[in-house]
Design a protein around this motif. Sequence first.
Motif, mmCIF file in Angstrom:
data_model
loop_
_atom_site.group_PDB
_atom_site.id
_atom_site.type_symbol
_atom_site.label_atom_id
_atom_site.label_comp_id
_atom_site.label_asym_id
_atom_site.label_seq_id
_atom_site.Cartn_x
_atom_site.Cartn_y
_atom_site.Cartn_z
ATOM 1 N N SER A 30 0.832 -1.205 0.000
ATOM 2 C CA SER A 30 0.000 0.000 0.000
ATOM 3 C C SER A 30 0.863 1.250 0.000
ATOM 4 O O SER A 30 0.583 2.219 -0.712
ATOM 5 C CB SER A 30 -0.922 0.013 1.230
ATOM 6 O OG SER A 30 -1.823 -1.053 1.165
ATOM 7 N N TRP A 31 1.915 1.247 0.805
ATOM 8 C CA TRP A 31 2.834 2.382 0.846
ATOM 9 C C TRP A 31 3.502 2.571 -0.518
ATOM 10 O O TRP A 31 3.607 3.692 -1.023
ATOM 11 C CB TRP A 31 3.894 2.167 1.927
ATOM 12 C CG TRP A 31 4.874 3.284 1.995
ATOM 13 C CD1 TRP A 31 4.730 4.469 2.658
ATOM 14 C CD2 TRP A 31 6.156 3.333 1.356
ATOM 15 N NE1 TRP A 31 5.841 5.250 2.473
ATOM 16 C CE2 TRP A 31 6.734 4.578 1.674
ATOM 17 C CE3 TRP A 31 6.866 2.462 0.553
ATOM 18 C CZ2 TRP A 31 7.987 4.950 1.215
ATOM 19 C CZ3 TRP A 31 8.108 2.838 0.092
ATOM 20 C CH2 TRP A 31 8.660 4.070 0.426
ATOM 21 N N THR A 32 3.949 1.469 -1.124
ATOM 22 C CA THR A 32 4.598 1.536 -2.439
ATOM 23 C C THR A 32 3.632 2.095 -3.477
ATOM 24 O O THR A 32 4.010 2.930 -4.305
ATOM 25 C CB THR A 32 5.092 0.142 -2.861
ATOM 26 O OG1 THR A 32 5.976 -0.347 -1.846
ATOM 27 C CG2 THR A 32 5.810 0.176 -4.191
ATOM 28 N N MET A 33 2.398 1.655 -3.418
ATOM 29 C CA MET A 33 1.390 2.163 -4.358
ATOM 30 C C MET A 33 1.194 3.666 -4.172
ATOM 31 O O MET A 33 1.091 4.411 -5.150
ATOM 32 C CB MET A 33 0.072 1.428 -4.143
ATOM 33 C CG MET A 33 -1.017 1.825 -5.093
ATOM 34 S SD MET A 33 -2.489 0.846 -4.751
ATOM 35 C CE MET A 33 -3.659 1.675 -5.799
ATOM 36 N N THR A 87 -11.013 5.489 -2.406
ATOM 37 C CA THR A 87 -10.866 5.253 -0.964
ATOM 38 C C THR A 87 -11.666 6.267 -0.153
ATOM 39 O O THR A 87 -12.245 5.921 0.867
ATOM 40 C CB THR A 87 -9.386 5.293 -0.539
ATOM 41 O OG1 THR A 87 -8.820 6.552 -0.913
ATOM 42 C CG2 THR A 87 -8.602 4.167 -1.169
ATOM 43 N N VAL A 88 -11.698 7.509 -0.627
ATOM 44 C CA VAL A 88 -12.480 8.536 0.065
ATOM 45 C C VAL A 88 -13.971 8.238 -0.081
ATOM 46 O O VAL A 88 -14.744 8.393 0.868
ATOM 47 C CB VAL A 88 -12.133 9.944 -0.458
ATOM 48 C CG1 VAL A 88 -13.048 10.999 0.140
ATOM 49 C CG2 VAL A 88 -10.678 10.285 -0.155
ATOM 50 N N LYS A 89 -14.370 7.782 -1.267
ATOM 51 C CA LYS A 89 -15.776 7.408 -1.464
ATOM 52 C C LYS A 89 -16.160 6.247 -0.544
ATOM 53 O O LYS A 89 -17.246 6.240 0.034
ATOM 54 C CB LYS A 89 -16.023 7.039 -2.922
ATOM 55 C CG LYS A 89 -16.011 8.242 -3.849
ATOM 56 C CD LYS A 89 -16.221 7.827 -5.288
ATOM 57 C CE LYS A 89 -16.159 9.038 -6.211
ATOM 58 N NZ LYS A 89 -16.309 8.672 -7.619
ATOM 59 N N TYR A 117 -4.889 1.774 3.423
ATOM 60 C CA TYR A 117 -3.987 0.913 4.183
ATOM 61 C C TYR A 117 -4.724 -0.259 4.829
ATOM 62 O O TYR A 117 -4.183 -1.366 4.910
ATOM 63 C CB TYR A 117 -3.215 1.719 5.232
ATOM 64 C CG TYR A 117 -2.089 2.504 4.621
ATOM 65 C CD1 TYR A 117 -0.890 1.891 4.289
ATOM 66 C CD2 TYR A 117 -2.219 3.855 4.346
ATOM 67 C CE1 TYR A 117 0.149 2.588 3.704
ATOM 68 C CE2 TYR A 117 -1.188 4.578 3.766
ATOM 69 C CZ TYR A 117 -0.009 3.942 3.448
ATOM 70 O OH TYR A 117 1.016 4.641 2.864
ATOM 71 N N ALA A 118 -5.960 -0.034 5.278
ATOM 72 C CA ALA A 118 -6.747 -1.128 5.863
ATOM 73 C C ALA A 118 -7.039 -2.192 4.810
ATOM 74 O O ALA A 118 -6.942 -3.400 5.094
ATOM 75 C CB ALA A 118 -8.048 -0.589 6.451
ATOM 76 N N MET A 119 -7.355 -1.767 3.599
ATOM 77 C CA MET A 119 -7.625 -2.717 2.524
ATOM 78 C C MET A 119 -6.360 -3.507 2.178
ATOM 79 O O MET A 119 -6.402 -4.724 2.012
ATOM 80 C CB MET A 119 -8.145 -1.962 1.296
ATOM 81 C CG MET A 119 -8.521 -2.845 0.156
ATOM 82 S SD MET A 119 -9.899 -3.898 0.586
ATOM 83 C CE MET A 119 -9.829 -5.050 -0.751
ATOM 84 N N ILE A 126 -5.101 -11.925 4.620
ATOM 85 C CA ILE A 126 -5.872 -13.059 4.091
ATOM 86 C C ILE A 126 -4.986 -13.927 3.219
ATOM 87 O O ILE A 126 -4.967 -15.158 3.337
ATOM 88 C CB ILE A 126 -7.117 -12.564 3.322
ATOM 89 C CG1 ILE A 126 -8.119 -11.955 4.297
ATOM 90 C CG2 ILE A 126 -7.753 -13.696 2.525
ATOM 91 C CD1 ILE A 126 -9.260 -11.207 3.644
ATOM 92 N N TYR A 127 -4.231 -13.300 2.342
ATOM 93 C CA TYR A 127 -3.348 -14.040 1.441
ATOM 94 C C TYR A 127 -2.304 -14.823 2.242
ATOM 95 O O TYR A 127 -2.056 -16.001 1.974
ATOM 96 C CB TYR A 127 -2.655 -13.102 0.458
ATOM 97 C CG TYR A 127 -1.780 -13.820 -0.534
ATOM 98 C CD1 TYR A 127 -2.309 -14.329 -1.706
ATOM 99 C CD2 TYR A 127 -0.425 -14.007 -0.285
ATOM 100 C CE1 TYR A 127 -1.519 -14.998 -2.617
ATOM 101 C CE2 TYR A 127 0.374 -14.687 -1.189
ATOM 102 C CZ TYR A 127 -0.171 -15.173 -2.362
ATOM 103 O OH TYR A 127 0.614 -15.850 -3.254
ATOM 104 N N GLY A 128 -1.688 -14.181 3.226
ATOM 105 C CA GLY A 128 -0.666 -14.858 4.029
ATOM 106 C C GLY A 128 -1.224 -16.050 4.789
ATOM 107 O O GLY A 128 -0.583 -17.109 4.872
#
Length: 135
Positions: A30-33, A87-89, A117-119, A126-128
């Motif tokens: 998320s940070w990288t994005m 994300t704001v929506k 970031y929550a997403m 979940i993936y891990g």
Amino acid sequence: MRTVGRTRERPEGELWKGLAAGLCAGLVASWTMNQFQTLWSHVAEGDKQLQSRKSSRQSGRGGGGRKGQRKQKQSQAAGGAGGDDATVKAATAISEGVFDHELTKREKKVAGPAVHYAMGATSGAIYGTLAELSP
């Protein structure tokens, strides 16, 4: 004797490791994005400024000035009231639907990245976890 679909029992601790690793990876992604989008916005903004200079030079020569202004007004209108990012929506929908609270501009600045970031963290977790469960 052949065993079909052999499964290995994993200790519960490995599930937590997968969840934690996925959560961290989701936050990093998320940070990288965010960093990439910031860079891309700066590049796109520079391109818009270049186009704006070109169109102002053309309008000074009498070529296509009104047409360029019309397009610019249309693009500004499209990004106007509904111009919030996804994300704001989502944060607005959650705030209004669950808490019956309309977000202020200041709250939207915090809520948008919080949803992002929550997403990312949730998807990674979940993936891990699923990666630890699958053979």
